[in-house]
Design an enzyme around this catalytic site. Sequence first.
Site: not given
Length: 379
Positions: A70, A153, A181, A201, A237, A325
């Site tokens: 995203t 997706n 995807q 992920h 960071t 989503c």
Amino acid sequence: MLYLDHAATGPVRPEVRAAMLPFLGDRYGNPSSHHTVGEDAAAALDDARRRVAAVVGMRPGDVVFTSGATEANNLAIKGVAVASLLRLGRPGHIVTSAIEHESVLASVDFLERVHGVAATRLDVDGDGLVSPDVLADALREDTVLVSLGYANNEIGTVQDAAALAAVTAAARIPLHLDAVQAAGWLPLAGTGADALSIAGHKIGAPQGIGVLAIRGRVPLEPLLHGGGQERDRRSGTENVAGAVGLAVALELAEAERSVAAERVSALRDDVTARVMTLVPEARLTGHPSRRLPGTASFTFAGVSGEAVLLELERRGVVSSSGSACAAGSDEPSHVLLALGVAPEVAQTSVRFSFGHHAAVDPARLADAVAESVAAVRSR
Ligand code: PLP
């Protein structure tokens, strides 16, 4: 339980967890620190960057680690548009398609609303393909970016990236591909794209890490301002453990890609054929052959997709109605509507998405689908 929702997310691979663990333990340095603990973290981050760059066919300096896809999509779209606005002093024009992920469509909406950017959302054909000719016709003298999904997706349709990239290259307009995807199933190097988004992920790394790989020649304004990390393109960071995990996951996914694609495509086709035979009025959505190996998405006339999912889960099968989503939303999928599917049929959609290591008995799965649809239809 049979988990068939890998397009939403999947488990962290053991190899990935093992590679990450030291960075959640005593290798905790901040890559910006000028001491050995920091230098150790910086070296690990550099190594991860090199490994990701090798898989996507770009330079290490082109790799920007983000919090996920995203953010990568937001950075590509807003970052290129705002850089161009600052350079040229006018808002410019962006081209995308009607079937993109919400993170793409909402970024484009934002640029229209806030910065006066013009946008074209290309129509797709009934299988979800963007025509290179339609793309060529949409380009304008002030187009600053084309952003398209490499593979969808919800329906799994795979675009002809080379043909689309040929159009954008001829017009000297940067092409961004949302490759979330596609990663692990399709080649990421040599697509001709100038920018690619990846989410950890979806390929066996944890949630919360992603990449925007964007060629250095494409001007990019950061979204996050601060300490100037990631060559001033993404302050904050760095997630060192996540970057290390993503690099390992991407390398593993790439190494397994062709064998997994062949095996899982055959499995998907077997399941699809059985479902089409066993379930009256089942329709496969998306392109019949240009599709992701791991995705099979159906509509089953006359049922609520959500009700079928509950029946499937009672039979030990976990799947989804399309996009995680859009979960919780009662709106029919914008992707299916763009294909020309009627709203009441779009509500009947169920998507099965397999991982690289899918171990599925096609006959048992198809039986579970047939029983679940029949149970909902008989109410
Ligand atoms: N793009 C596509 C095609 C996706 O499928 C997803 C996740 O579902 C994303 C972008 C966003 O990824 P994330 O939710 O990890 O930020």
